[in-house]
Design an enzyme around this catalytic site. Structure first.
Site: not given
Ligand code: NAD
Length: 480
Positions: A283, A175, A382, A249, A231-232, A227-229
């Site tokens: 990130c 996704k 962040e 990540e 959501a993680g 993605g974000s912490t």
């Molecule tokens: P986000 O967490 O909002 O979204 C990331 C992805 O997850 C999107 O596809 C989103 O639709 C999906 N998503 C969001 N919430 C979800 C949930 N509860 N369950 C399942 N899927 C969900 O992040 P963002 O704002 O799009 O991206 C920026 C973030 O990503 C920053 O915090 C950045 O540091 C992080 N990031 C980390 C790395 C790494 O390798 N550590 C690399 C790139 C970006």
């Protein structure tokens, strides 16, 4: 470049009619106009994609790994030859094109090639002997992988998951972020052109609810999330209910430790790539600049010079260093952090507003704060925008302590003329990667966040092993 709506999810090797009638709209960060739409896939679309991945699994997992290696090499070659992906991503997320060509071209090509090499060397059975007791350690793919990625560097982030997952024999449902739906589907076409069997990689476009439906699907065996912490954490909780492996990540708030002996010309040359790449939307950005008291003003001046003179504007211009932010919401978030820095008493040295002459597009001026207390929000949270904070330190021990006083532990950097000493400092930084004198990454190095920056690693043999499970088959003593 002509952009097309995505008609449906990519399932079983082709676009399918979506079950969901809802659509997500992609908005250009440059023109603020509609670019295209894509399906906002629902649980039924997700279920169809998981079914296709499950159906494709036995044949794919049963292939000799050398054959899987061949498919990955072919994908690398086709991606290398495709000249539209970097432009597509720049149109979607505003990434400066020179950077986009690397993070959506050269780097994923290298990642697929590296994983093709790992697949070529992969053995399913390893016999271990312990004082006459023989055990066959049998490795197999985990099975169906759900991969979820953000928008900031979509192709490299996808390759970090697809490369090892496919090399290890898994099938995948991926996704992308809604903002970068188009390049994901373009990759799906390249995967099909490379000869991958239908169903080995499936793509469901959509927003958060699509991701949640994928994570909630009981037919998924491993979730790999970038993605974000926030959501993680929620994804990890859901995976905990299933007792299912998860790779996370997540975000970062890394520090650049500038030592007394740093060559500031090197620092200047590496500043954007290391501390504010992709207009600060990366990130691993080292956004806290730790400067020794003795060279404090020099560091502020050098940083200010680079930020003030780096070309800002149209991301499709190869000279552009700073483009727009991805969305209106992202700009509002960054502006909120800038306002908090001012309110909290940090010294605004440069920027802080919207650039003159660019009334349209989600632009923010590169912004520099000095005299920043490491406890301020701008030093702890962040921002994900072009905002740097200079923090003074007196001793190297204090610099290391400040670098480690963070909820995050993703990355970091050390600037020094003494590589050996810089390496010693790097060993003391509690994060998954530290760069000496500027950001660099190699596909054979595992990278993963410590603390709130994640769980598990991507890259290197460690990255592939995360997508395998083992069965230890103990033989009777006489069998040996
Ligand atoms: P986000 O967490 O909002 O979204 C990331 C992805 O997850 C999107 O596809 C989103 O639709 C999906 N998503 C969001 N919430 C979800 C949930 N509860 N369950 C399942 N899927 C969900 O992040 P963002 O704002 O799009 O991206 C920026 C973030 O990503 C920053 O915090 C950045 O540091 C992080 N990031 C980390 C790395 C790494 O390798 N550590 C690399 C790139 C970006």
């Amino acid at each position: 470049m002509k952009l097309h709506d995505v008609k449906g999810p990519w399932i079983g090797g082709a676009i399918q009619a979506p079950h969901s009638a809802n659509r997500v709209t992609l908005i250009s960060p440059v023109t603020e106009q509609r670019l295209a739409t894509a399906p906002d896939c629902d649980a039924a679309d997700v279920a169809a994609a998981v079914r296709a991945a499950r159906d494709a699994l036995p044949a794919w997992a049963g292939l000799p790994s050398a054959d899987r290696s061949g498919f990955l090499s072919e994908l690398a070659a086709r991606l290398e030859a495709a000249d539209d992906l970097a432009e597509l991503v720049t149109a979607e997320n505003g990434s400066p094109i020179t950077r986009s060509r690397s993070s959506n071209g050269l780097v994923p090509v290298r990642t697929y090639r590296y994983n093709a090499c790992l697949a070529a060397d992969l053995v399913d059975d390893e016999v271990r002997d312990w004082q006459g007791q023989q055990t066959i350690v049998h490795g197999a793919p985990v099975s169906v992988v759900a991969a979820i990625v953000p928008w900031n560097a979509p192709q490299v982030l996808i390759s970090n998951k697809l490369g090892p997952a496919l090399a290890a024999g898994n099938t995948v449902v991926l996704k992308p972020s809604p903002e970068t739906s188009l390049d994901a589907i373009r990759l799906a076409e390249l995967i099909a052109d490379s000869g991958f069997p239908p169903g080995v990689v499936n793509f469901v476009t959509g927003g958060r609810a699509t991701g949640e439906a994928l994570v909630a699907h009981p037919g998924v065996d491993l979730v790999s999330f970038t993605g974000s912490t926030t959501a993680g954490r929620s994804i990890a909780a859901q995976c905990g209910q299933f007792l299912r492996p998860v790779i996370l990540e997540l975000g970062g708030k890394s520090a650049a430790v500038i030592l007394e002996d740093a060559d500031l010309d090197v620092f200047r040359a590496q500043l954007i790539a290391t501390c504010v790449p992709n207009t600060g939307q990366v990130c691993y950005s080292s956004t806290r600049l730790l400067a020794p008291r003795s060279r404090y003003e020099e560091v502020i001046e050098a940083t200010g010079d680079v930020l003030a003179t780096a070309p800002l504007g149209d991301p499709s211009d190869p000279a552009t260093a700073f483009g727009p932010l991805v969305s209106e919401a992202q700009r509002a978030r960054v502006e909120g952090y800038i306002a908090s820095g001012v309110t909290d008493g940090a010294r605004l040295v440069l920027g802080g507003g919207r650039p003159a002459g660019l009334p349209v597009g989600y632009y923010v001026e590169p912004t520099l704060f000095a005299d920043v207390d490491n406890n301020l929000r701008i030093a702890q949270e962040e921002i994900f925008g072009p905002v740097l904070a200079v923090i003074p330190y007196k001793t190297e021990d204090e610099a290391v302590r400040i670098a480690n006083t963070s909820a995050y532990g993703l990355s970091g950097s050390v600037f020094t003329s003494d590589i050996g000493h810089g390496t010693e400092i790097a060993r003391r930084i509690d994060s998954g990667a530290v760069n000496i004198n500027g950001y660099r990454a190699a596909p054979n190095a595992p990278v993963g966040g410590h603390k709130a920056s994640g769980l598990g690693q991507e890259g290197g043999p460690e990255g592939l092993l995360a997508y395998r499970k083992q069965t230890s088959i103990s033989l009777p003593m006489s069998a040996g």
